[in-house]
Design an enzyme around this catalytic site. Structure first.
Site, short mmCIF file in Angstrom:
data_model
loop_
_atom_site.label_atom_id
_atom_site.label_comp_id
_atom_site.label_asym_id
_atom_site.label_seq_id
_atom_site.Cartn_x
_atom_site.Cartn_y
_atom_site.Cartn_z
N SER A 32 31.71 -25.44 20.19
CA SER A 32 32.49 -26.55 20.70
C SER A 32 31.71 -27.86 20.63
O SER A 32 32.30 -28.94 20.62
CB SER A 32 32.92 -26.27 22.14
OG SER A 32 31.78 -26.03 22.95
N GLU A 36 20.38 -15.70 23.89
CA GLU A 36 20.26 -14.30 23.45
C GLU A 36 21.19 -14.10 22.24
O GLU A 36 22.35 -14.51 22.27
CB GLU A 36 20.68 -13.38 24.61
CG GLU A 36 20.72 -11.92 24.29
CD GLU A 36 21.26 -11.10 25.47
OE1 GLU A 36 21.30 -9.86 25.32
OE2 GLU A 36 21.64 -11.69 26.50
N MET A 39 23.73 -12.35 19.90
CA MET A 39 24.77 -11.31 19.96
C MET A 39 25.15 -11.00 18.52
O MET A 39 25.95 -11.71 17.88
CB MET A 39 25.97 -11.80 20.76
CG MET A 39 25.60 -12.31 22.15
SD MET A 39 24.76 -11.06 23.16
CE MET A 39 26.11 -9.97 23.52
N ALA A 40 24.60 -9.90 17.98
CA ALA A 40 24.61 -9.64 16.55
C ALA A 40 26.01 -9.47 15.98
O ALA A 40 26.26 -9.78 14.81
CB ALA A 40 23.77 -8.40 16.25
N ASP A 91 31.70 -12.61 18.56
CA ASP A 91 32.60 -12.53 19.70
C ASP A 91 33.47 -11.27 19.62
O ASP A 91 33.70 -10.72 18.54
CB ASP A 91 33.48 -13.78 19.79
CG ASP A 91 34.42 -13.90 18.62
OD1 ASP A 91 34.00 -14.39 17.56
OD2 ASP A 91 35.58 -13.47 18.77
N ASP A 120 38.33 -19.13 31.85
CA ASP A 120 38.71 -18.95 30.45
C ASP A 120 38.24 -17.60 29.92
O ASP A 120 37.70 -17.49 28.83
CB ASP A 120 38.12 -20.09 29.61
CG ASP A 120 38.78 -20.16 28.21
OD1 ASP A 120 39.81 -19.48 28.01
OD2 ASP A 120 38.25 -20.87 27.35
N ASN A 174 35.71 -15.20 24.28
CA ASN A 174 34.59 -15.67 25.07
C ASN A 174 33.71 -14.52 25.55
O ASN A 174 32.88 -14.71 26.45
CB ASN A 174 35.07 -16.49 26.27
CG ASN A 174 35.56 -17.86 25.84
OD1 ASN A 174 35.09 -18.40 24.84
ND2 ASN A 174 36.50 -18.41 26.58
N ASP A 200 29.10 -17.58 26.25
CA ASP A 200 28.40 -18.77 26.71
C ASP A 200 29.35 -19.93 26.98
O ASP A 200 29.03 -21.07 26.71
CB ASP A 200 27.32 -19.18 25.70
CG ASP A 200 27.88 -19.24 24.28
OD1 ASP A 200 27.19 -19.74 23.40
OD2 ASP A 200 29.02 -18.77 24.08
#
Length: 1372
Positions: A1023, A1094, A1096-1097, A1100, A1149, A1154, A1167
């Site tokens: 964003s 961190e 996140m491989a 989402d 949200d 997310n 995040d």
């Protein structure tokens, strides 16, 4: 093992082989045996015969077990039993509390033969608490009768319309469930879940279950009565109940029509026949039943025949059997049965040979009776030969030593004599040693068309009897001299009898003492004794030889009596009178009695004898049976009307009735439970409405004169009268059962004066002791519970002077003698409750209050002095001027501790309060409002306030003006120096940047040198800017280099965006949860600004789920997630959200986009804003405002802009929907505006196709319209914890020490900050018991929206917590 109702007790040994044959072909449909109908009574011994039964072909009756206990049934279970073809009856089986273990797999009751139109009867089962027949799916024919079971609950939760075709004739009354005293809780309800299916009956949408652990199985409507599999797929149309596989007639639990060779069929194909309305048999099977029964000497079995493709017990009316093929053929006109004697004459030498002529009316041939012995001969001969009306040949009675009379030929009126015995005889009687009577010629007519009579060697048949036959039959004058022997007929009988007269008769209720005049023949040694004959005789039309034969069968009871001692004194003129005491007789019953002498026979002299006439004597009266159908209702708060019917066995003339009544204490459980807690149904008690009859109108005439003059009862219809007759017949049948048990009448009581009834006054009930409580409740004295008595001479009574809304136990006895030694019946019991008093539940006096520091108000009021039953809770209604009215539930126990209630955390202002009590009868009236004012505890003296208030007003007005100018300039210049305004997904995560845009980020210990960060590749657009994968050195202790995700800010970003970017990172510094994406560092010095996260491989969750679709181009080769994997994802998201909730943060949200997926596929909360641009189509700008994720938002958020942890829970439910649908678009096919309206009107998503039921239930819990009815995230984890990976407890917040809440967890907040906080409208009156602080004006937000459960009994609606029936979405 027998088959069919007719052979269930008599032909069992004959049909074992047939049953074995059937079991051998039963396949898996019926795993056990086919057993005959059973009547199991008195003890459990015969119950074990059900062990291997799959089908009971007949009825099952279990009754009259008075010594059994609950532990006797704990190890009893008959899981093989699937079907009962007739009916199931349970009556007075003590200790049996549920049928769920006894018959766990009973699925079908066919009702082929009914018990008074009922297929299931549960009557007076005193300990039965629940039916528990959770696999019962079909009652094919008949209705249900469940009556007088005082402990039976879980009746209102059964939808009988899913089991029976029609429920109109069901009779379910006088059970505990009728009084609304049952707290029926279906599986999952206590934990806030909806596990059981719900259906609508009488406009009520209610969950359906059999017990607290077993739901009622409800198949889809399209399945009709065929049943369905465990997955809800419809069974084959020939199935009944359930099936193991859909649309397969061999996988049925039971058959809708007929069973044949392991499968269900619509009809039996040739060469098979319908048998017992449920299975197919061949001709050999039916033929075996016919001949085995015909060859058997046991009564009661049926000689089965073939008719209309059925194997039935006998031909229907108008048909006769063709013996060659067992077929029934119709009769022409009336249906005589002509039996052709093939050899011209038929010899009857046994009962078996007599059975061959059963039903015959005309004999074409001659009959020879030659019966020398047998059991129950008179009854058997009458049953088999009693319909014979005509014999074409002759009738010969020869050497039939067993015959006493020929009365078994009860319809024989013509002997044609077309064929004659040698010597031209049409009636021949030779050597019948015990024949004493031919027929009762006063009632029997016989015509002999041709031929003569022959009588020789019938020593006990008097000549007078033979001469009477000559006159009646028209044969007088035909006989020659030697045809009737004068010396060998009657030579051993007392044909010249003297008349014995009774000289003394005395009776009691079960004895008769008789004496008669003495009799001595010329030689007194010839008198061997006397024979006394007696039997019951309702009517005075009895003859001597009715039902007698010489082999012991005799309808008379015979007593042999020795002759009296003869005096040796020749001068004695008063010989003793012989006599006998008859014992064991029935009371108030008429008996026929006669006596005759027993003398020796002598060839040398005449035989003398004596016999009395038949006299009729009635025994005395004794205790009657219990009065029938006692009914008790209340017509006012101090009266009970009692009505009943006379006993079925009065045993005398009923003279009066005794009525006892005693006040009953309320259940002790009511004093102890807190009915403000979740899952507890508010208790209530009901009273019966008054009778709608003439008598009741008389009782109420003074009170209802106006209505009585205008209304009258409608005449009963024929159907109503028929229904009452059936019910009356049903009750009388059970009265017969009662006589199988020996009842001991009540010991006589000392009479009490009726005036004592006036002392039964209204008093309050006993309150259990609470610590440190000074209660004004007066304990109920033992005197007030003493019984009272009244004598009544009619069949109704009005009991007056009773306490309002109080339960009374009433005992009723019938008496048939008004004397000191009363003859009274065993008591019949009935219970009743008086009507409530109109103002009894009103609180006496005003509500007072006391205001303490920290905005705490103590409300106090007086408990109603004489409530209706007892008070179970209080409802407090309070409101601040200008605000909505709030309601608070105060339990009985809490009131006893406080003598009222404390309100805490009140905002300053004017308040009004009113209170009302809720008793067992319902709600009382509201008190008059009490008013008080709460000041701000920070208020200063008024003179200082005046100095301060003025400048504050000036500053406020100045701020308003400046703010207005600022907003005006912003609208004129949307892309000004501050740049475009983005709607943050979590305004709570922002600092004061919205208010103070010039604030500057201050580096701290999270600062990372820029040279330690290396960017490797782009991951995607966030964003604020691009997100990269990179390496970070020494950012995690113990790791030299770590793969990380690096978020950046675009070079063109405005100052406000850069500050917002850093402040969002600052918020995440406080998060240390394994299931929330972790912040690793910040690079704020220099440009561009970096936030290190961190890595996140797998990106989402939304993209990850879509990649797992089988047709996805980027599918990594993994299959769609399993149920276990979906549950693991659900728990991980819930654990992360529970952590945020504990940190007082509202996400706003929550969506799959997310949530992030780590390298080990752990799902974490993302995040907070990274995906806004990537999934911009998921957001909607409402009314020119910021972007809103309307497809994930709750109704209250869409309508009022309220965001709480409960609104996050709604979004969580949508996330579950995304997981199960592999990230489809919610409400697909609806526009954003349509979704917004649909959700605000109460709609929610349909579960995806093939969605696991467990996850569907979770979704629906999340989508409760009332936010307070939704679960918490901790509760979600608790529901799933048993199915999670073993590593979950080691890393989760749920199992961490941090999750253990402190004694009180409250948050100081400014009034302006309350907009986005879930307020607890219930205040803290109840919270105080749980350890909350008393002091301080701070507002507690610790899960109050979950812990305080709304009280749905108070005018339910959206605002107080009723779960409403919501419209369902249909995205397609």
């Amino acid at each position: 093992m027998g088959f069919g109702r007719g052979c269930e007790t008599t032909a069992v040994p004959l049909l074992v082989a047939v049953a074995a044959l059937l079991v051998g072909t039963a396949g898996h449909l019926y795993p056990g045996e086919v057993c005959p109908g059973m009547d199991i009574r008195n003890n459990l011994t015969r119950l074990h015969e059900l062990e291997n039964c799959s089908v009971i072909e007949g009825h099952l009756q279990i009754l009259l077990m008075f010594k059994t206990r609950p532990e006797d049934f704990r190890d009893l279970s008959f899981p093989k039993l699937i079907m009962i073809t007739d009916y199931l009856l349970l009556f007075r089986v003590y200790g049996l509390e549920s049928l769920k273990d006894l018959f766990p797999n009973l699925t079908v009751i066919r009702g082929s033969r009914l018990f008074f139109n009922y297929a299931l009867v549960i009557f007076e089962m005193v300990h039965l608490k629940e039916l528990g027949l959770y696999n019962l799916m079909n009652i094919t024919r008949g209705s249900v009768r469940i009556e007088k079971n005082n402990e039976l609950c879980y009746l209102a939760t059964i939808d009988w319309s899913r089991i029976l075709d029609s429920v109109e004739d069901n009779y379910i009354v006088l059970n505990k469930d009728d009084n609304e005293e049952c707290g029926d809780v279906c599986p999952g309800t206590a934990k806030g879940k909806t596990n059981c299916p719900a259906t609508v009956i009488n406009g009520q949408f209610v969950e359906r279950c059999w017990t607290h652990s077993h739901c009622q199985k409800v198949c889809p409507t399209i399945c009709k009565s065929h049943g369905c599999t465990a997955e809800g797929l419809c069974c084959h149309k020939e199935c009944l109940g359930n099936c193991s596989e859909p649309d397969d007639p061999t996988k049925c639990v039971a058959c809708r029509n007929f069973y044949l060779d392991g499968q269900c069929v619509e009809t039996c194909p040739p060469p098979y026949y319908h048998f017992q309305d449920w299975r197919c048999v061949n001709f050999s099977f039916c033929q075996d039943l016919h001949f085995k029964c015909r060859n058997s000497r046991k009564p009661g079995c049926h000689q089965y025949v073939i008719h209309n493709n059925k194997c039935i017990p006998e031909c229907p009316s108008g048909y006769t059997m063709n013996s060659s093929n067992l077929m029934c053929t119709p009769c022409l006109g009336p249906c005589p049965k002509v039996c052709q004697i093939l050899e011209g004459e038929k010899t009857i030498d046994s009962v078996t040979s007599a059975q061959e002529l059963r039903g015959c009316t005309v004999i074409n041939g001659s009959l020879i009776i030659n019966i020398r012995g047998g059991n129950n001969l008179a009854a058997e001969l009458e049953a088999n030969l009693g319909l014979i009306e005509e014999i074409s040949g002759f009738l010969k009675i020869r050497r039939s030593y067993a015959l006493v009379s020929l009365s078994f030929f009860r319809k024989l009126h013509l002997i044609r004599g077309e064929t004659l015995e040698i010597g031209n005889y049409s009636f021949y009687a030779l050597d019948n040693q015990n024949l004493r009577q031919l027929w009762d010629w006063s009632k029997h007519n016989l015509t002999i068309t041709q031929g003569k009579l022959f009588f020789h060697y019938n020593p006990k048949l008097c000549l007078s009897e033979i001469h009477k036959m000559e006159e009646v039959s028209g044969t007088k004058g035909r006989q020659e001299r030697n045809d009737i022997a004068l010396k060998t007929n009657g030579d051993q009988a007392s044909c010249e009898n003297e008349l014995l007269k009774f000289s003394f008769i005395r009776t009691s209720f079960d004895k008769i003492l008789l004496r008669w005049e003495p009799y001595w023949p010329p030689d007194f040694r010839d008198l061997l004794g006397f024979m006394l004959f007696y039997k019951e005789a309702p009517y005075q039309n009895v003859t001597e030889f009715d039902g007698q034969d010489a082999c012991g069968s005799n309808s008379w009871t015979v007593v042999d009596i020795d002759p009296p001692q003869r005096s040796n004194d020749p001068k004695s003129q008063t010989p003793s009178h012989p006599g006998w005491l008859m014992r064991g007789l029935k009371p108030w019953t008429q008996y026929a009695i006669f006596v005759k002498t027993l003398v020796t026979f002598s060839d040398e002299r005449r035989t003398y004898g004596a016999k009395s006439d038949i006299i009729y004597v009635q025994t005395d009266a004794t205790n009657p049976s219990v009065p029938l159908d006692p009914i008790s209702v209340s017509n006012s708060s101090s009266q009970i009307i009692l009505k009943w019917k006379p006993p079925s066995d009065p045993n005398g003339n009923i003279t009066h009735y005794l009525v006892y009544w005693e006040r009953q204490a309320e259940d002790s459980e009511l004093f102890e439970l807190d009915y403000c807690l979740k899952g507890l149904k508010l208790p209530s008690r009901t009273w019966s409405p008054p009778f709608e009859s003439d008598d009741s109108q008389k009782h109420n005439q003074s009170e209802y004169d106006d209505s009585a003059s205008e209304c009258c009862s409608c005449p009963k219809t024929d159907s109503q009268i028929l229904k009452e007759l059936e019910e009356s017949s049903f009750r009388k049948t059970f009265e017969d059962y009662l006589h199988n048990v020996v009842f001991v009448p009540r010991p006589s009581r000392k009479r009490r004066s009726l005036e004592e009834v006036g002392n039964v006054t209204a008093t309050t009930l006993t309150l259990p002791d609470f610590p440190n409580v000074s209660s004004t409740i007066v304990p109920t004295s033992q005197e007030e519970h003493r019984p009272f008595e009244k004598v009544v001479n009619k069949e109704s009574l009005v009991i007056s002077g009773l306490r309002h809304f109080t339960g009374y136990r009433i005992e009723l006895q019938a008496c048939n003698q008004d004397s000191p030694d009363e003859r009274c019946s065993v008591a019949a019991y009935v219970s009743a409750r008086t009507m409530p008093e109109a103002k009894a539940d009103d609180i006496v006096g005003p509500v007072t209050h006391e205001i303490f520091e920290n905005n705490v108000v103590h409300l106090m009021w007086q408990e109603p002095k004489e409530p209706n039953g007892l008070i179970v809770l209080y409802e407090v209604s309070y409101r601040r001027y200008g605000d909505e009215e709030l309601h608070l539930c105060v339990s009985r126990k809490h009131f006893a501790l406080e003598r009222g209630c404390r309100l805490r955390g009140l905002s300053p202002g004017n308040y009004s309060v009113r209170v009302r009590a809720t008793s067992l009868a319902g709600n009382g009236s509201w008190t008059e409002p009490t008013y008080f004012y709460v000041t701000d505890y920070l208020d200063v003296p008024s003179n200082i306030a005046k100095i301060i208030i003025g400048p504050l007003i000036f500053v406020f007005l100045f701020s308003v003006v400046i703010g207005s100018i600022y907003l005006f300039l912003r609208k004129r210049q949307p892309d000004g120096p501050m740049g475009p305004l983005y709607a943050s997904s979590n305004p709570e995560y922002l600092s004061a940047s919205d208010v103070f845009p010039s604030s500057v980020y201050v580096p701290d210990e999270w600062e990372v040198p820029r040279e330690k960060i290396t960017l490797l590749r782009e991951l995607g657009q966030g964003s604020f800017g691009m997100v990269y994968e990179g390496n970070a050195k020494d950012i995690i202790k113990g790791e030299a280099e770590t793969r990380v995700a690096v978020k950046t800010v675009n070079e063109s970003a405005s100052l406000r965006e850069r500050i917002e970017f850093l402040n969002e990172a600052s918020v995440m510094k406080g998060f240390t949860c394994h299931h929330v994406v972790r912040l690793l560092g910040v690079v704020s010095k220099g440009q561009p600004t970096l936030v290190v996260m961190e890595l996140m491989a797998h990106g989402d969750l939304k993209s990850h789920l879509r990649s797992l679709r089988p047709d996805a181009e980027n599918n990594p080769g993994r299959p769609p997630p399993t149920l276990q994997e979906m549950i693991q994802m659900t728990a991980e998201i819930a654990d992360g959200m529970a952590y945020l909730n504990a940190k007082k943060f509202v996400h706003r949200d929550l969506a799959a986009r997310n949530c992030m997926v780590a390298h080990d596929f752990t799902v974490k909360i993302g995040d907070f804003g990274m995906t806004r641009d990537i999934y911009e189509t998921d957001y909607y700008r409402k009314g020119g405002k910021g972007l809103l994720p309307v497809r994930w938002m709750s109704p209250e958020s869409l309508k009022d802009g309220v965001f709480t942890a409960s609104s996050d829970m709604w979004s969580f439910g949508v996330v579950l929907w995304e997981i199960t649908s592999l990230a489809e678009q919610p409400y697909q096919g609806l526009s954003n505006e349509q979704v917004l309206k649909f959700v605000m009107d109460g709609g929610y998503l349909d579960p995806p196709d093939n969605c696991p039921e467990r996850l569907t239930d979770l979704m629906r819990m999340c989508w409760q319209f009332n936010p307070k009815m939704r679960p918490t995230f901790l509760e979600i984890v608790n529901l799933l914890k048993d199915d999670l990976h073993p590593s979950f407890p080691e890393v989760s917040f749920f199992y961490s020490e941090e999750n253990k809440a402190p004694e009180s967890e409250e948050l100081e907040m400014e009034f302006e900050d309350m907009e986005n906080v879930p307020l607890d409208r219930s205040s803290h009156c109840q919270r105080e018991e749980a350890g909350g602080r008393e002091g301080g004006s701070s507002l507690s937000i610790k899960r109050t929206y979950d812990e305080h459960i709304p009280y749905t009994h108070m005018n339910g609606g959206k605002k107080n917590g009723r779960v409403l029936t919501l419209p369902r979405s249909n995205p397609s």
